[in-house]
Design an enzyme around this catalytic site. Structure first.
Site, PDB file in Angstrom:
ATOM      1  N   SER A   7       0.814  -1.217   0.000  1.00 18.02           N
ATOM      2  CA  SER A   7       0.000   0.000   0.000  1.00 18.02           C
ATOM      3  C   SER A   7       0.848   1.268   0.000  1.00 18.02           C
ATOM      4  CB  SER A   7      -0.911   0.019   1.222  1.00 18.02           C
ATOM      5  OG  SER A   7      -1.587  -1.211   1.358  1.00 18.02           O
TER       6      SER A   7
HETATM    7  N1  SAH Z   1      -0.871  -5.121   3.860  1.00 14.97           N
HETATM    8  C1  SAH Z   1      -0.206  -5.434   2.603  1.00 14.97           C
HETATM    9  C2  SAH Z   1      -1.003  -5.008   1.393  1.00 14.97           C
HETATM   10  C3  SAH Z   1      -2.232  -5.807   1.205  1.00 14.97           C
HETATM   11  S1  SAH Z   1      -2.823  -5.986  -0.442  1.00 14.97           S
HETATM   12  C4  SAH Z   1       1.194  -4.875   2.579  1.00 14.97           C
HETATM   13  O1  SAH Z   1       1.588  -4.169   3.511  1.00 14.97           O
HETATM   14  O2  SAH Z   1       1.933  -5.205   1.641  1.00 14.97           O
HETATM   15  C5  SAH Z   1      -4.201  -7.021  -0.084  1.00 14.97           C
HETATM   16  C6  SAH Z   1      -3.848  -8.445   0.221  1.00 14.97           C
HETATM   17  O3  SAH Z   1      -5.019  -9.115   0.650  1.00 14.97           O
HETATM   18  C7  SAH Z   1      -3.313  -9.216  -0.964  1.00 14.97           C
HETATM   19  O4  SAH Z   1      -2.089  -9.793  -0.640  1.00 14.97           O
HETATM   20  C8  SAH Z   1      -4.366 -10.288  -1.202  1.00 14.97           C
HETATM   21  O5  SAH Z   1      -3.845 -11.505  -1.688  1.00 14.97           O
HETATM   22  C9  SAH Z   1      -4.947 -10.439   0.176  1.00 14.97           C
HETATM   23  N2  SAH Z   1      -6.288 -11.028   0.238  1.00 14.97           N
HETATM   24  C10 SAH Z   1      -7.306 -10.939  -0.654  1.00 14.97           C
HETATM   25  N3  SAH Z   1      -8.367 -11.638  -0.232  1.00 14.97           N
HETATM   26  C11 SAH Z   1      -8.017 -12.199   0.947  1.00 14.97           C
HETATM   27  C12 SAH Z   1      -8.685 -13.046   1.880  1.00 14.97           C
HETATM   28  N4  SAH Z   1      -9.942 -13.452   1.678  1.00 14.97           N
HETATM   29  N5  SAH Z   1      -8.004 -13.422   2.997  1.00 14.97           N
HETATM   30  C13 SAH Z   1      -6.739 -13.025   3.221  1.00 14.97           C
HETATM   31  N6  SAH Z   1      -6.051 -12.232   2.372  1.00 14.97           N
HETATM   32  C14 SAH Z   1      -6.681 -11.819   1.254  1.00 14.97           C
END
Ligand code: SAH
Length: 277
Positions: free
Chosen positions: A66
């Site tokens: 992010s």
């Molecule tokens: N916090 C992260 C950015 C998150 S991007 C950082 O600091 O890099 C959003 C993430 O949520 C992605 O990696 C995606 O694969 C994950 N995601 C999507 N659906 C999800 C679910 N149902 N459970 C867990 N993770 C999920």
């Protein structure tokens, strides 16, 4: 410039543009080496105030690290304290988990759930290599949170959703806070910070945000029923800003809510009562 200097200049920039005000969040951004979480990106690029895609499928971005200033605003809303137990949903690179692990200190703990097994494995490795021993990565569907470490003082959702799942409701301690990027048919995406008191969630702040969607069965639920006090309120989405937002479990919500809010969005699990600014 070395990476420590790059972090300092990123923090100064975020202080200048108002996304960062607290000392603890600034200290976390100075301490966590963001470039280690995105090894394929040049070090100088890693400290630009930008989101960077880390996993794609065809033309779709599944995961990105992010934008720092957006995370800073969300962390300030969350007001994470030393000793807190924190749940993050959506580990991605693990960078935000590292910031959270720094904020809670060695007395606290972070559990972060990621649905993509390769991302979970990579984040687990980076967090260990960088010495964040108080952050645990769980591979699974974050809709279910992680009951084994509950209850949590803080829950941070790092992907877009339209509802608060039964597990998040159940795993958040009374008095705790949840920060969640919501798209609930009100024209835009907002990370809303809520504090839980007596079984209801009271909005404590709102940040404009941009996230990839949370994936999985429960995400396919369409936007729920929208009730409005007037036709005006019904269609006045977008430019209107949210003044107040209260969330209740849908099973416990009553028509009473309509009298206090301009618009009420009833999702399967959660009913959101919104007052425009
Ligand atoms: N916090 C992260 C950015 C998150 S991007 C950082 O600091 O890099 C959003 C993430 O949520 C992605 O990696 C995606 O694969 C994950 N995601 C999507 N659906 C999800 C679910 N149902 N459970 C867990 N993770 C999920």
């Amino acid at each position: 410039m070395d990476d420590a200097r790059l972090r300092e200049s990123l923090v100064s920039e975020m202080r200048r543009n108002g996304s960062l005000t607290s000392e603890s969040v600034a200290a976390a951004f100075l301490a966590v080496p963001r470039h280690r979480f995105i090894p394929d990106v040049a070090v100088s690029e890693a400290y630009a105030d930008r989101a960077i895609s880390i996993k794609t499928e065809g033309s779709e971005t599944l995961a990105s690290i992010s934008q720092p200033s957006m995370i800073a605003r969300m962390l300030e809303l969350a007001n994470v304290r030393i000793g807190d137990r924190v749940l993050e949903v959506g580990t991605g690179s693990g960078y935000n988990a590292a910031l959270l692990a720094t904020l809670v200190g060695s007395e606290g703990s972070v559990v972060t759930v990621e649905v993509e097994s390769d991302l979970a494995a990579r984040a687990r490795e980076t967090l260990a290599d960088c010495g964040f021993g108080n952050a645990a990565v769980v591979h699974g569907d974050g809709h279910a949170g992680d009951a084994s470490h509950a209850p949590y003082d803080r829950i941070i959702v790092s992907a877009r959703t339209s509802d608060i799942t039964p597990a998040w409701w159940a795993q958040l301690r009374d008095g705790g806070r949840i920060v969640v990027p919501l798209e609930i048919g009100i024209g835009g995406e907002y990370a809303v910070g809520f504090e839980r008191t007596d079984g209801r969630l009271k909005g404590i702040g709102i940040v404009h945000c941009l996230f990839v969607p949370l994936r999985g069965e429960q995400s396919e639920i369409p936007v729920g029923n929208v009730f409005a006090r007037s036709a005006d309120a019904r269609y006045a989405t977008g430019p209107r800003s949210i003044k107040e937002i209260v969330a209740l479990k849908t099973a416990e919500a009553s028509p009473e809510l309509l009298r206090h809010a301009d618009i009420v969005v009833a999702q399967p699990q959660t009913t959101f009562a919104i007052t425009w600014g």
